[in-house]
Design a protein around this motif. Structure first.
Motif, short mmCIF file in Angstrom:
data_model
loop_
_atom_site.label_atom_id
_atom_site.label_comp_id
_atom_site.label_asym_id
_atom_site.label_seq_id
_atom_site.Cartn_x
_atom_site.Cartn_y
_atom_site.Cartn_z
N PHE A 37 1.19 -1.11 0.18
CA PHE A 37 -0.10 -0.15 0.11
C PHE A 37 1.09 0.94 0.03
O PHE A 37 0.51 2.00 -0.60
CB PHE A 37 -0.71 -0.42 0.95
N ARG A 38 1.88 1.50 0.73
CA ARG A 38 2.63 2.27 1.00
C ARG A 38 3.63 2.64 -0.68
O ARG A 38 3.78 3.83 -0.57
CB ARG A 38 3.58 1.87 1.82
N SER A 39 3.87 1.67 -1.06
CA SER A 39 4.25 1.82 -2.80
C SER A 39 3.36 2.17 -4.46
O SER A 39 3.09 3.25 -5.14
CB SER A 39 4.40 0.73 -2.97
N HIS A 40 1.99 2.52 -3.51
CA HIS A 40 0.84 3.50 -4.48
C HIS A 40 0.92 4.50 -4.39
O HIS A 40 0.40 5.04 -2.63
CB HIS A 40 -0.20 2.97 -4.04
N ARG A 41 1.76 5.76 -4.79
CA ARG A 41 1.87 6.76 -4.23
C ARG A 41 0.51 7.65 -3.51
O ARG A 41 0.03 8.55 -3.20
CB ARG A 41 2.91 7.77 -5.33
N GLY A 42 -0.48 7.83 -4.71
CA GLY A 42 -1.50 8.16 -5.19
C GLY A 42 -2.83 7.78 -3.87
O GLY A 42 -3.30 8.78 -3.17
N ALA A 43 -2.08 6.56 -2.85
CA ALA A 43 -3.45 6.37 -2.34
C ALA A 43 -2.94 6.52 -0.90
O ALA A 43 -3.32 7.06 -0.06
CB ALA A 43 -3.23 4.07 -1.98
N MET A 44 -1.24 6.97 -0.64
CA MET A 44 -0.87 7.10 0.76
C MET A 44 -1.12 9.02 0.02
O MET A 44 -1.28 9.48 1.33
CB MET A 44 1.04 7.05 0.36
N VAL A 45 -0.42 10.09 -0.42
CA VAL A 45 -2.02 10.99 -0.69
C VAL A 45 -2.54 10.94 -0.06
O VAL A 45 -3.59 12.23 0.30
CB VAL A 45 -1.12 11.74 -1.44
N ALA A 46 -3.60 10.81 -0.86
CA ALA A 46 -4.72 10.18 -0.33
C ALA A 46 -5.72 10.22 0.87
O ALA A 46 -6.28 10.98 1.72
CB ALA A 46 -5.86 9.36 -1.70
N LEU A 47 -4.95 9.00 1.68
CA LEU A 47 -4.59 8.38 2.79
C LEU A 47 -3.90 9.93 3.83
O LEU A 47 -4.68 10.00 4.15
CB LEU A 47 -3.59 7.61 3.32
#
Length: 326
Positions: A47-57
């Motif tokens: 999950f951390r490798s997904h940049r969009g998901a981390m920014v969204a989180l």
């Protein structure tokens, strides 16, 4: 002939002889001492490798803090009416201005976010519970598959927004008189959205259960006489948890948009009970003169829905074993 040595001489000679140091045995790690990682640590790493998901989180956590911690800092009552300060612009007393009744928009945005996110979370829980229950029953019991899927297709064929408008119109007054205006409308909207948003989750869970039924561990558990309720709770549900969590994140976004649409149409919460959709409804008549009244609640709705969708995409990729194993 030489004289035989006495036992004392033999012991003295042995004491004077050089004794080699004993070699220490090599350290061999035990066979089971291999570094292992749990499934959830692998999920978090992916999950951390997904940049969009981390920014969204990060943005979603910031929005949660804004609506939950913000009222503790900005203590103005969102329902306080100050006619003398109505339609005011940005100022130190009102950083985001006021509405047509002089109510502080920043305080109303915070209070409205609490209601909108609470509606989204509660409606999502209802929808996921119904969808998971129907999906598991349909996928595991063959005799229930056809009637439950026909019921699901029936709900999918119904127009969602007109059906919600009809439910709100029919049950608004009885529930308001029973539980009060705010609590009655909250119960009605949450129940209506949850009862009409479970179909996608049911189809996803059914597909996963149909695939799990043919796995070796399920067949082995069935061969030793495991009862159906134990099979579902111990073997089926833990293995369909990943798609359920992904469907839950996407269900939050759907519920927030649906509640905002109902409030924008004037069939949501009462005027003194702010939500983001209600703020849009109150500001649409004066959108040309005071555009920021529409921009701020619309921006918060869009950001929240976008963040939840990105988090759902990140969870879907992280919980896919084919991607996680790379």
């Amino acid at each position: 002939m030489t004289d035989p040595k006495s036992p004392d001489d033999l012991r003295a000679a042995a004491g004077n002889a050089a004794v080699p140091a004993a070699a220490s045995p090599p350290v061999v790690p035990p066979q089971g001492a291999v570094e292992t990682r749990s499934q959830w640590s692998d999920v978090w790493r992916q999950f951390r490798s997904h940049r969009g998901a981390m920014v969204a989180l990060v943005l979603f956590v910031a929005i949660i803090l804004f609506v939950s911690v913000g009222p503790l800092i900005w203590t103005i009552d969102p329902t306080y009416v100050d006619i003398r300060a109505r339609n005011s612009g940005f100022s130190a007393a009102h950083p985001l201005g006021t509405d047509q009744l002089g109510r502080d928009l920043l305080a109303r945005l915070m209070a409205g976010g609490q209601v909108s996110i609470a509606v989204g979370l509660t409606a999502m829980i209802i929808a996921i519970f119904l969808g998971s229950l129907i999906g598991v029953m349909s996928g595991y019991f063959r005799r229930l598959d056809a009637p439950l899927m026909r019921l699901t297709e029936l709900f999918l064929a119904l127009p969602l927004l007109p059906l919600l408008l009809l439910m709100v119109t029919l049950f608004r007054e009885p529930l308001s008189q029973t539980f009060g205006p705010a609590l009655g409308i909250f119960f009605l909207i949450v129940t209506a959205i949850g009862a009409t948003s479970w179909m996608q989750a049911a189809r996803i869970v059914r597909g996963e259960v149909l695939g799990l039924k043919e796995r070796e561990f399920i067949l082995a558990a069935r061969s030793i006489g495991t009862p159906s309720h134990r099979m579902i709770t111990r073997h089926i549900l833990p293995n369909v948890l990943s798609p359920i969590m992904v469907a839950a994140t996407l269900g939050i976004a759907t519920a927030i948009i649906t509640e905002s649409a109902l409030s924008f149409l004037g069939l949501g919460f009462p005027p003194d009970f702010p939500t983001w959709g209600r703020l849009l409804f109150d500001a649409v008549d004066q959108m040309v003169l005071y555009p920021w009244r529409v921009i701020f609640p619309g921006l918060l709705i869009s950001l929240t829905v976008l963040c939840v969708n990105y988090i759902g995409d990140g969870l879907r990729d992280a919980m896919d074993p084919r991607i996680r194993g790379r």
